[in-house]
Design a protein around this motif. Structure first.
Motif, PDB file in Angstrom:
ATOM      1  N   ALA A 168       0.872  -1.179   0.000  1.00  0.00           N
ATOM      2  CA  ALA A 168       0.000   0.000   0.000  1.00  0.00           C
ATOM      3  C   ALA A 168       0.905   1.224   0.000  1.00  0.00           C
ATOM      4  O   ALA A 168       2.110   1.128   0.291  1.00  0.00           O
ATOM      5  CB  ALA A 168      -0.930   0.002   1.208  1.00  0.00           C
ATOM      6  N   TYR A 172      -1.389   6.019   2.377  1.00  0.00           N
ATOM      7  CA  TYR A 172      -2.517   5.225   2.876  1.00  0.00           C
ATOM      8  C   TYR A 172      -2.208   4.676   4.269  1.00  0.00           C
ATOM      9  O   TYR A 172      -3.067   4.687   5.165  1.00  0.00           O
ATOM     10  CB  TYR A 172      -2.803   4.074   1.907  1.00  0.00           C
ATOM     11  CG  TYR A 172      -3.959   3.188   2.329  1.00  0.00           C
ATOM     12  CD1 TYR A 172      -5.267   3.507   1.986  1.00  0.00           C
ATOM     13  CD2 TYR A 172      -3.738   2.031   3.080  1.00  0.00           C
ATOM     14  CE1 TYR A 172      -6.331   2.706   2.381  1.00  0.00           C
ATOM     15  CE2 TYR A 172      -4.787   1.213   3.470  1.00  0.00           C
ATOM     16  CZ  TYR A 172      -6.083   1.558   3.123  1.00  0.00           C
ATOM     17  OH  TYR A 172      -7.130   0.764   3.526  1.00  0.00           O
ATOM     18  N   ARG A 175      -2.645   7.500   6.759  1.00  0.00           N
ATOM     19  CA  ARG A 175      -4.027   7.955   6.937  1.00  0.00           C
ATOM     20  C   ARG A 175      -4.901   6.926   7.645  1.00  0.00           C
ATOM     21  O   ARG A 175      -5.704   7.260   8.517  1.00  0.00           O
ATOM     22  CB  ARG A 175      -4.650   8.286   5.574  1.00  0.00           C
ATOM     23  CG  ARG A 175      -4.179   9.576   4.945  1.00  0.00           C
ATOM     24  CD  ARG A 175      -5.001   9.908   3.698  1.00  0.00           C
ATOM     25  NE  ARG A 175      -4.768   8.963   2.615  1.00  0.00           N
ATOM     26  CZ  ARG A 175      -5.635   8.051   2.205  1.00  0.00           C
ATOM     27  NH1 ARG A 175      -6.817   7.945   2.810  1.00  0.00           N
ATOM     28  NH2 ARG A 175      -5.342   7.236   1.202  1.00  0.00           N
ATOM     29  N   HIS A 188     -10.199  -2.986   5.163  1.00  0.00           N
ATOM     30  CA  HIS A 188      -9.446  -2.091   4.282  1.00  0.00           C
ATOM     31  C   HIS A 188      -9.939  -2.168   2.839  1.00  0.00           C
ATOM     32  O   HIS A 188     -10.592  -3.133   2.434  1.00  0.00           O
ATOM     33  CB  HIS A 188      -7.958  -2.451   4.330  1.00  0.00           C
ATOM     34  CG  HIS A 188      -7.303  -2.097   5.625  1.00  0.00           C
ATOM     35  ND1 HIS A 188      -6.582  -0.945   5.812  1.00  0.00           N
ATOM     36  CD2 HIS A 188      -7.285  -2.748   6.824  1.00  0.00           C
ATOM     37  CE1 HIS A 188      -6.128  -0.900   7.057  1.00  0.00           C
ATOM     38  NE2 HIS A 188      -6.540  -1.983   7.691  1.00  0.00           N
ATOM     39  N   GLY A 236      -2.817   5.917  -3.303  1.00  0.00           N
ATOM     40  CA  GLY A 236      -3.391   5.766  -1.973  1.00  0.00           C
ATOM     41  C   GLY A 236      -4.773   5.149  -1.948  1.00  0.00           C
ATOM     42  O   GLY A 236      -5.512   5.320  -0.981  1.00  0.00           O
ATOM     43  N   GLY A 238      -5.575   1.978  -1.730  1.00  0.00           N
ATOM     44  CA  GLY A 238      -5.731   0.871  -0.805  1.00  0.00           C
ATOM     45  C   GLY A 238      -4.630  -0.161  -0.937  1.00  0.00           C
ATOM     46  O   GLY A 238      -3.528   0.144  -1.401  1.00  0.00           O
TER      47      GLY A 238
END
Length: 301
Positions: A168, A172, A175, A188, A236, A238
């Protein structure tokens, strides 16, 4: 009387799903193919191809003629290859099939360099989301595959090791955070690549102390091109599963980070398959050697 060009024309027909497809492979119009076929049938006073709807089918006489023609052409091609080897020449057609992402980024540049070194070579590269399936459709000499293969009775040469990794973006991870166990993956956003017949939503994982499990994921986004999926991960979107060759540079620079680093997926080694019907030639062997030296193992991160 039949000539070599007639035999090559007939064998091209035998591997095509339709007269229109044969015309594309031969670089002529469909009417030209139909006309040449009719002239051959008139000359032999035999029907070689069944007329009607559906896929192209040879008659019994057409099948017999193609079998004999293939044997003759193999001998002719073998003789030509023997003479080229004696002269140290690398020349003639080279048909290569490769997956989209790996083919575009790695195989295409190496094939271009190989052709530049041997101006008499006539290379063709076909990119496919399912290279193994594409081997049944048209001419090919070398097929590049990434990942585990079914039980094929075909000569295979391992070109490089290749791990499959869950990754990832660093953004990501900052965050949202990253899962600490496979059970947390369900919370996720997941992206998958659908580039062959494999079940992209099942991740067979091996973890610490020999633990094994099959993790079923629910993807939020998907694409049939792995490099698009990598780009989405960098944005970003996932967590994705990608080959080591695809993301090693991103991991070294920190643009991507590993997810569940203590867990591993089955390796997806990079292999070259050699067509058993193709005449083994100097150009095929030398190109595979260039692939072996040019691909190598991906740099560590």
């Amino acid at each position: 009387m039949l000539g070599i060009s007639d035999l090559r024309f007939l064998t091209a027909l035998s591997t095509a799903p339709s007269l229109a497809a044969a015309a594309r492979d031969l670089g002529v119009t469909p009417p030209a193919v139909s006309q040449r076929l009719a002239l051959l049938e008139d000359r032999l006073r035999l029907r070689l191809v069944e007329r009607g709807r559906g896929p192209l089918r040879l008659t019994a006489e057409g099948g017999y003629l193609v079998d004999r023609a293939q044997h003759i052409l193999d001998n002719v091609d073998s003789l030509a290859e023997d003479m080229a080897v004696r002269a140290g020449r690398i020349e003639g057609p080279l048909h290569v099939i490769a997956p989209f992402g790996f083919g575009r980024l790695h195989v295409a540049p190496m094939l271009a360099r190989f052709a530049a070194e041997h101006p008499s070579l006539r290379p063709t590269l076909r990119l496919s989301e399912d290279p193994v399936g594409a081997m049944n459709d048209g001419l090919w000499d070398v097929l590049i595959h990434v990942g585990r293969l079914p039980d094929l009775r075909i000569t295979q040469r391992k070109l490089a090791p290749n791990r499959r990794l869950l990754v990832a973006s660093a953004d990501y991870a900052e965050r949202v955070g990253l899962p600490q166990s496979p059970e947390e993956v369900a919370a996720h956003r997941i992206g998958v690549v659908r580039e062959n017949r494999a079940d992209a939503t099942l991740w067979p994982l091996a973890g610490p102390d020999g633990i094994e499990m099959n993790l079923r994921v629910q993807p939020v986004y998907a694409c049939n091109d792995g490099e698009v999926l990598r780009a989405w991960a960098l944005e970003g979107f996932g967590i994705v599963e990608r080959s080591e060759w695809s993301v090693s540079a991103d991991l070294r620079t920190g643009r991507l980070v590993r997810v569940l680093p203590d867990w591993s997926l089955p390796d997806a080694d990079i292999v070259a398959l050699l067509n058993p019907r193709a005449v083994r030639s100097l150009r095929i062997d030398k190109f595979v050697e260039q692939l072996e030296s040019g691909i190598g193992a991906p740099p560590m991160f």
